[in-house]
Write a protein that holds these residues in place. Sequence first.
Motif, mmCIF file in Angstrom:
data_model
loop_
_atom_site.group_PDB
_atom_site.id
_atom_site.type_symbol
_atom_site.label_atom_id
_atom_site.label_comp_id
_atom_site.label_asym_id
_atom_site.label_seq_id
_atom_site.Cartn_x
_atom_site.Cartn_y
_atom_site.Cartn_z
ATOM 1 N N HIS A 143 18.723 -58.648 -50.509
ATOM 2 C CA HIS A 143 18.113 -58.813 -49.195
ATOM 3 C C HIS A 143 16.835 -59.627 -49.351
ATOM 4 O O HIS A 143 16.108 -59.490 -50.343
ATOM 5 N N GLU A 144 16.536 -60.480 -48.381
ATOM 6 C CA GLU A 144 15.380 -61.370 -48.501
ATOM 7 C C GLU A 144 14.066 -60.612 -48.621
ATOM 8 O O GLU A 144 13.082 -61.159 -49.122
ATOM 9 N N ASP A 145 14.020 -59.358 -48.154
ATOM 10 C CA ASP A 145 12.790 -58.577 -48.263
ATOM 11 C C ASP A 145 12.690 -57.832 -49.598
ATOM 12 O O ASP A 145 11.659 -57.212 -49.878
#
Length: 222
Positions: A155-157
């Motif tokens: 996930h990008e986070d």
Amino acid sequence: MHTQPPGRPAEWFPSSVTLKDCGPYPAEVLGHRHDGMIQPRFTSEVTGRIAAELRSDASIALNLRFTGEAIEILGLGDPPKVLERCRPDAEGRYALGHGFLPWREHTTTDPAEFARALDEAQAGGYPPAAPDAWTVAFADHGHGMAVLAVYRTPHEDAAAYDALYNVLYASGLSSYETTAACADDAELAARRRFSSQRAHVEPDTVVWPKVAPATRLPADPR
């Protein structure tokens, strides 16, 4: 000899492979793997070179023997055990050792830092971007690509996303992000895209800029 799964046509892509310390050898590789192992094929000329180098390398307990058009992979023993008998395919190429010879795609770019970062990310665990989101990391050699790993896209986070992106960028490596049902389908989509964009490039031609890390691909419709 292992072949493509039922219903999946064979798709071959230009590459260069090694076997332990032998090689590199010009080859074509299938767009999917067998138990995680790449599956190359070679011209008869390259196969002859492989046979000669295996005979001179005591660390590899294998030999190749030509019997007419066929090639036999021989193990240890007296007489030696025939591990595989391979005949040329319709294009005159030999698909050797699929599923049991540890072929690796050759790269001139050092992937060690990326490999360590990926091991750390996977050992620590991370939330994926989606169940069907995959990243295909590779070295861009202009005419061909050397696939290093196919893994679930973080996930990008997640900290793993930035860590892997940064080490790919710092190491001069590339990656595609795509949506696919499984890792094999993601790798096949990546090879198709790269091949379609670089079909006009001659071997050993330097291409700049290289494919950037995290280049997004659409889902492969095929």
